[in-house]
Design an enzyme around this catalytic site. Structure first.
Site: not given
Ligand code: NDP
Length: 500
Positions: A193, A269, A304, A403
């Site tokens: 997804k 992650e 991140c 963040e």
């Molecule tokens: P989100 O946590 O908002 O979303 C990540 C994914 O989860 C998306 O596909 C999103 O869908 C989905 N999602 C959101 N809400 C839900 C829910 N309630 N139930 C199930 N799935 C859900 O993160 P972002 O996309 O905004 O990305 C930024 C974040 O990712 C930052 O916190 C960053 O630090 C982290 N990150 C961590 C990394 C690591 O390796 N540690 C690397 C890169 C990023 P939708 O698209 O519909 O919102």
């Protein structure tokens, strides 16, 4: 026309000629959502409508998981010899390289990063990831346990079954590849997804996997909203493992989904608020400051591992600030399709407002704006924010604790090494960190004291697939990359054979 803008012209021409696929990919076929619903994909580069994306829901998730299960149980992939899976994954790596320009354009148009980064970093790293795990998989041996001689105990790694990968938008294809490549290499079926802002390259990756010879049903892509598709995967009783990259709050929600359903295996992650300590004992202060600013503004700060808290010893604070500002000037936002651009667009309007909100809050809380801070290029129809430097930041301010995921660098001045370490560790996160010092003992002592999954000494964001990536504390559970990642996608099975 300069040579840079004429190349930008070529990318714009290619972008106009590009066709987009917004369908789901289930059981080897492109298809609309069962409900027929779609959502628009808009480019943060200029606000243009790229295409409509299938807005899948639990019905589509059920179909994708069932396809993955059929493929897994049928052994069309899981039972193939590792050397054959290797050949397919390496072919996929080649197809990714051949489609490099197209994939790079999809990334840049979908989420706004500079085209030079999409071609030079993202596409290369994605191809390398499939190559590396493909190559690895027929070189890993299982174990025979050292039991008594009247029995034989075989310890084997087996694939989990059907796994889900839920990924964010900042490195859309790369975050997917870090999960999909080791999962496929070990024989699992995958349902991916993508984030709603960046579905296009994930769908294309699924098509290329089919072309490379990954059998239908083994790699499915289900675009849609987190609370619809993500939740359906998280709660699914027939998903054996869920591997997530995203924010810490959503990572916690996935733990709840797993607890409320089948206790599926989880890998998380999550976010970061990485401390980057410049000590006066590092002889090349200017280099430390230059690399620090470059790493903070790389990928618009949507990282991140962004070193968003710069902790500087007072003796070198003025010199550091001078170089930070000079470096930030080289990151002025510009056309993401121009290969000379270092900073592109933020992913969407909502995120832009959030980043600007943090800058305003920091000023209210007493931080000083030293560079940037404004939204620019509004005429383009896209979303651009200047690289921003704040000083006088205290570690209890919101900009130092939460963040931001944007181009905002907070500078915190300290008076001793001990204070630097205390500030560095005073955070809920523990993803990346850095220390700049020429004193070897200090480098070792500090890297041992910092509670983070990665510590960079005299560099930032050194990267190689051979090293594990992930965080301590609320930055997550488990590791991506390296052979350690394979542990996530496999179960250990012990088979006892009596020799008596
Ligand atoms: P989100 O946590 O908002 O979303 C990540 C994914 O989860 C998306 O596909 C999103 O869908 C989905 N999602 C959101 N809400 C839900 C829910 N309630 N139930 C199930 N799935 C859900 O993160 P972002 O996309 O905004 O990305 C930024 C974040 O990712 C930052 O916190 C960053 O630090 C982290 N990150 C961590 C990394 C690591 O390796 N540690 C690397 C890169 C990023 P939708 O698209 O519909 O919102």
């Amino acid at each position: 026309m300069t040579s840079s803008s004429s190349t930008a012209g070529r990318w714009h021409e290619m972008a106009r000629a590009l066709s987009f696929t917004g369908s789901a990919l289930i059981d080897g076929k492109l298809c609309p959502a069962a409900s027929g619903r779609v959502f628009p994909s808009r480019s943060p580069v200029d606000g243009r409508h790229l295409t409509d994306i299938a807005r899948c829901d639990s019905e589509d998730v059920d179909r994708a998981v069932a396809a993955g299960r059929r493929a897994f149980d049928g052994g069309v992939w899981a039972a193939r010899p590792p050397a054959e899976r290797k050949a397919v994954l390496r072919r996929l790596a080649e197809l990714i390289r051949s489609a490099g320009d197209e994939l790079a354009l999809l990334e840049t148009l979908d989420m706004g990063k500079p085209i030079a980064d999409s071609t030079g970093i993202d596409v290369r790293a994605v191809a390398n990831c499939f190559d590396w795990y493909g190559e690895a998989i027929d070189k890993i041996y299982d174990e025979v346990a050292p039991t008594a001689s009247d029995s034989l105990a075989l310890v084997r790694r087996e694939p989990l079954g059907v796994i889900a990968a839920v990924v964010p938008w900042n490195f859309p294809m790369l975050m997917a590849a870090w999960k999909v490549a080791p999962a496929l290499a070990t024989g699992n079926s995958v349902v991916l997804k993508p984030a709603k802002q960046s579905s296009l390259s994930a769908i294309r990756l699924g098509q290329l996997a089919l072309e490379a010879g990954v059998p239908p049903g083994v790699f499915n892509v289900v675009p849609g909203m987190g609370p619809e598709v993500g939740q359906a995967l998280g709660l699914h009783m027939d998903v054996d493992g869920l591997f997530f990259t995203g924010s810490t709050p959503v990572g916690k929600i996935f733990m709840e989904y797993a607890a409320r359903s089948n206790l599926k295996k989880l890998g998380l992650e999550l976010g970061g608020k990485s401390p980057n300590i410049i000590l006066a004992s590092y002889r090349d202060t200017a280099r430390a400051a230059r690399v620090s600013a470059g790493s903070a503004f790389f990928n618009q700060g949507e990282m991140c591992t962004c070193p968003s808290r710069l902790i500087v010893e007072r003796a070198v604070a003025d010199e550091v600030m001078e170089v930070l500002i000079e470096t930030a000037r080289g990151f002025a936002p510009a056309d993401p399709l121009d290969p000379g651009t270092a900073m592109g667009a933020l992913v969407d309007e909502g995120h832009t407002a959030r980043v600007l909100g943090y800058i305003a809050t920091a000023e209210k809380e007493g931080a000083h704006l030293r560079h940037g801070g404004k939204q620019v290029m509004q005429d383009s129809g896209g979303h651009y924010v200047e690289p921003t430097i704040l000083d006088g930041v205290r570690n209890d301010m919101r900009v130092a604790r939460e963040e931001i995921f944007g181009p905002v660098l907070s500078v915190i001045t300290v008076d001793s090494v001990d204070e630097a370490i205390a500030v560095a560790n005073d955070t809920q996160y523990g993803l990346a960190s850095a220390v700049w010092t020429d004193d070897l003992a200090t480098a070792h002592r500090l890297s041992a004291r910092i509670r983070a999954g990665m510590v960079y000494v005299n560099c930032y964001d050194c990267d190689d697939l051979t090293t594990p990536f992930g965080g301590f504390k609320q930055s997550g559970i488990g590791r991506d990359k390296s052979l350690h990642a394979l542990e996530k996608y496999t179960e250990l099975k012990t088979t006892w054979i009596s020799l008596a």
